[in-house]
Design a protein around this motif. Sequence first.
Motif, mmCIF file in Angstrom:
data_model
loop_
_atom_site.group_PDB
_atom_site.id
_atom_site.type_symbol
_atom_site.label_atom_id
_atom_site.label_comp_id
_atom_site.label_asym_id
_atom_site.label_seq_id
_atom_site.Cartn_x
_atom_site.Cartn_y
_atom_site.Cartn_z
ATOM 1 N N GLU A 88 10.786 14.412 19.561
ATOM 2 C CA GLU A 88 10.786 14.308 21.031
ATOM 3 C C GLU A 88 11.556 13.071 21.506
ATOM 4 O OE1 GLU A 88 6.649 16.762 21.812
ATOM 5 O OE2 GLU A 88 6.591 14.570 21.667
ATOM 6 N N ARG A 89 11.635 12.068 20.643
ATOM 7 C CA ARG A 89 12.351 10.845 21.048
ATOM 8 C C ARG A 89 13.865 10.939 20.862
ATOM 9 N NH1 ARG A 89 7.819 8.451 18.755
ATOM 10 N NH2 ARG A 89 8.811 8.041 16.748
ATOM 11 N N CYS A 90 14.359 12.015 20.252
ATOM 12 C CA CYS A 90 15.803 12.066 19.949
ATOM 13 C C CYS A 90 16.649 12.236 21.210
ATOM 14 C CB CYS A 90 16.090 13.204 18.964
ATOM 15 S SG CYS A 90 15.519 12.805 17.308
ATOM 16 N N HIS A 91 17.581 11.281 21.414
ATOM 17 C CA HIS A 91 18.430 11.323 22.621
ATOM 18 C C HIS A 91 19.306 12.561 22.630
ATOM 19 C CE1 HIS A 91 17.334 7.197 22.866
ATOM 20 N NE2 HIS A 91 18.006 6.869 21.780
ATOM 21 N N SER A 92 19.786 12.918 21.442
ATOM 22 C CA SER A 92 20.792 13.976 21.392
ATOM 23 C C SER A 92 20.212 15.303 21.922
ATOM 24 C CB SER A 92 21.288 14.080 19.961
ATOM 25 O OG SER A 92 21.621 15.363 19.647
ATOM 26 N N TYR A 93 18.932 15.560 21.650
ATOM 27 C CA TYR A 93 18.290 16.785 22.161
ATOM 28 C C TYR A 93 18.280 16.755 23.688
ATOM 29 C CZ TYR A 93 14.649 20.238 23.131
ATOM 30 O OH TYR A 93 13.949 21.312 23.623
ATOM 31 N N LYS A 94 17.873 15.608 24.220
ATOM 32 C CA LYS A 94 17.800 15.500 25.694
ATOM 33 C C LYS A 94 19.198 15.596 26.306
ATOM 34 C CE LYS A 94 14.273 12.241 24.863
ATOM 35 N NZ LYS A 94 13.900 10.860 24.973
ATOM 36 N N ASP A 95 20.180 14.956 25.647
ATOM 37 C CA ASP A 95 21.561 15.009 26.170
ATOM 38 C C ASP A 95 22.081 16.441 26.178
ATOM 39 O OD1 ASP A 95 21.431 12.298 26.258
ATOM 40 O OD2 ASP A 95 22.776 11.933 24.547
ATOM 41 N N LYS A 96 21.754 17.181 25.112
ATOM 42 C CA LYS A 96 22.260 18.558 25.039
ATOM 43 C C LYS A 96 21.626 19.419 26.134
ATOM 44 C CE LYS A 96 23.701 18.381 20.245
ATOM 45 N NZ LYS A 96 23.348 18.610 18.843
ATOM 46 N N LEU A 97 20.329 19.214 26.382
ATOM 47 C CA LEU A 97 19.695 19.972 27.474
ATOM 48 C C LEU A 97 20.346 19.621 28.805
ATOM 49 C CD1 LEU A 97 15.839 20.022 26.815
ATOM 50 C CD2 LEU A 97 17.638 21.487 25.903
ATOM 51 N N ALA A 98 20.641 18.312 28.970
ATOM 52 C CA ALA A 98 21.251 17.875 30.239
ATOM 53 C C ALA A 98 22.628 18.506 30.428
ATOM 54 C CB ALA A 98 21.347 16.352 30.268
ATOM 55 N N GLY B 85 23.277 21.486 29.680
ATOM 56 C CA GLY B 85 23.113 22.904 29.981
ATOM 57 C C GLY B 85 22.969 23.774 28.743
ATOM 58 N N ILE B 86 22.884 23.172 27.545
ATOM 59 C CA ILE B 86 22.661 23.984 26.345
ATOM 60 C C ILE B 86 21.209 24.448 26.376
ATOM 61 C CG2 ILE B 86 22.620 23.942 23.799
ATOM 62 C CD1 ILE B 86 24.801 21.792 23.932
ATOM 63 N N PRO B 87 20.965 25.770 26.206
ATOM 64 C CA PRO B 87 19.591 26.249 26.316
ATOM 65 C C PRO B 87 18.677 25.631 25.253
ATOM 66 C CG PRO B 87 21.162 28.084 26.125
ATOM 67 C CD PRO B 87 21.935 26.825 25.890
ATOM 68 N N ALA B 88 17.471 25.279 25.648
ATOM 69 C CA ALA B 88 16.503 24.720 24.698
ATOM 70 C C ALA B 88 16.116 25.826 23.717
ATOM 71 C CB ALA B 88 15.269 24.242 25.456
ATOM 72 N N SER B 89 16.183 25.525 22.427
ATOM 73 C CA SER B 89 15.736 26.495 21.425
ATOM 74 C C SER B 89 15.009 25.704 20.351
ATOM 75 C CB SER B 89 16.926 27.224 20.793
ATOM 76 O OG SER B 89 17.724 26.318 20.052
ATOM 77 N N HIS B 90 14.265 26.427 19.515
ATOM 78 C CA HIS B 90 13.584 25.735 18.429
ATOM 79 C C HIS B 90 14.608 25.059 17.528
ATOM 80 C CE1 HIS B 90 11.984 25.544 14.281
ATOM 81 N NE2 HIS B 90 11.116 24.810 14.927
ATOM 82 N N ALA B 91 15.733 25.758 17.289
ATOM 83 C CA ALA B 91 16.750 25.202 16.380
ATOM 84 C C ALA B 91 17.322 23.893 16.931
ATOM 85 C CB ALA B 91 17.863 26.223 16.162
ATOM 86 N N LEU B 92 17.571 23.878 18.234
ATOM 87 C CA LEU B 92 18.138 22.665 18.826
ATOM 88 C C LEU B 92 17.158 21.496 18.674
ATOM 89 C CD1 LEU B 92 20.809 22.117 20.421
ATOM 90 C CD2 LEU B 92 19.443 22.267 22.493
ATOM 91 N N PHE B 93 15.872 21.796 18.856
ATOM 92 C CA PHE B 93 14.847 20.760 18.750
ATOM 93 C C PHE B 93 14.670 20.285 17.302
ATOM 94 C CE2 PHE B 93 10.323 19.438 18.551
ATOM 95 C CZ PHE B 93 10.395 18.393 19.460
ATOM 96 N N ALA B 94 14.707 21.262 16.378
ATOM 97 C CA ALA B 94 14.442 20.938 14.963
ATOM 98 C C ALA B 94 15.704 20.475 14.231
ATOM 99 C CB ALA B 94 13.853 22.168 14.256
ATOM 100 N N TYR B 95 16.818 20.430 14.931
ATOM 101 C CA TYR B 95 18.117 20.041 14.366
ATOM 102 C C TYR B 95 18.055 18.798 13.458
ATOM 103 C CZ TYR B 95 23.130 18.727 15.050
ATOM 104 O OH TYR B 95 24.441 18.370 14.901
ATOM 105 N N PRO B 96 17.346 17.725 13.883
ATOM 106 C CA PRO B 96 17.335 16.535 13.011
ATOM 107 C C PRO B 96 16.600 16.756 11.684
ATOM 108 C CG PRO B 96 16.688 15.964 15.258
ATOM 109 C CD PRO B 96 16.687 17.458 15.177
#
Length: 320
Positions: free
Chosen positions: A102-112, A114-125
């Motif tokens: 939840e603290r990863c900046h890159s996830y938040k930046d990607k959502l900002a 417009g990349i759709p939130a997905s489990h894969a995007l969140f679990a990427y790290p």
Amino acid sequence: MRILSGIQPSGTLHLGNYFGMMKPCLDYQAGAEKFLFIADYHALTTVRDPAALRVNVRNVALDFLACGLDPERTVFYRQSDVPEVQELTWLLSVVTPMGLLERCHSYKDKLAKGIPASHALFAYPVLMSADILGVQSDAVPVGQDQKQHVEVARDIAIKFNNAFGEVFKVPEPVIGGAAAVVPGLDGQKMSKSYHNTIDLFGDLKETKKRVMRIVTDSKTVDEPKDPDACNLFALYRLLASDAERDDLAARYRAGGVGYGEVKKMLFEKIASGFEPFRRRRGEFERDPGRVEDVLRAGAARARAELKKTLQMARQAIGLE
Ligand code: ADP
Ligand code: TRP
């Protein structure tokens, strides 16, 4: 000493990728054991066009081989040819606290963006941690924006080792020195998502146009200038020799050099500096079978490493 890095096949590579990640990896050539891979599982978080994915993977492979990657000395592979990394991702997920992701900046930046939130995007790290820990790498050369992900890999390695015994080496990020953040045409970080890039193998006419668009302040030719506050200088220094860099810095400070002249110098450096790479890229392009052979041979070597690590992890965690 073992190093590993990866790059997503999600677009055309640019000078930021080259100086932030590719060159530091290639410069490790002597001595270190090197693993470099094309992160196509990662790219699935954003690329939804199968044909584009295939083309991008091929282009990244060509770009690395063109820039001097020696497949004898570097294990070069496509991530999805090493499916063991997926099982390892699951074993690591078990010890990954939600808060860490939840603290990863890159996830938040990607959502900002417009990349759709997905489990894969969140679990990427976690997948990225499996890439790194799976080959037991000591160091991970990346640009500044990936530092936090390498720190996540460290945290996960420590958590797993504490819970189940020593299985993983704890890796260190290696951030590209002067090229930790390469500026783009507008002075922000060069990035394909900001459309401010100078592509590594772009058409030279287009490259020239882009160089001419680099944003500078409005000082006249005669005014003294601060090289350390200038994007154009930041790019020039990456391509120039130390003597050329110092000479231009002195001319900036003295006044009498105009940005138009520096843009021409920068363009010449880009055109001539990458010319041998362009030629080599052409040679590989005419021989697609050779590129596939390199990736297949690399995957076999990487799989052997992953299998070893995975077996230790499976035993430690109680699956064997
Ligand atoms: P982009 O920002 O264009 O999408 P990626 O995120 O795919 O680029 O980055 C691939 C690799 O290149 C990473 O290791 C990243 O840190 C590095 N990199 C990308 N852009 C830069 C930059 N402007 N300066 C330094 N390193 C960079
Ligand atoms: N996340 C990295 C990027 O976007 C690519 C990557 C995937 C990577 N796995 C890795 C980089 C392991 C270093 C090590 O650029």
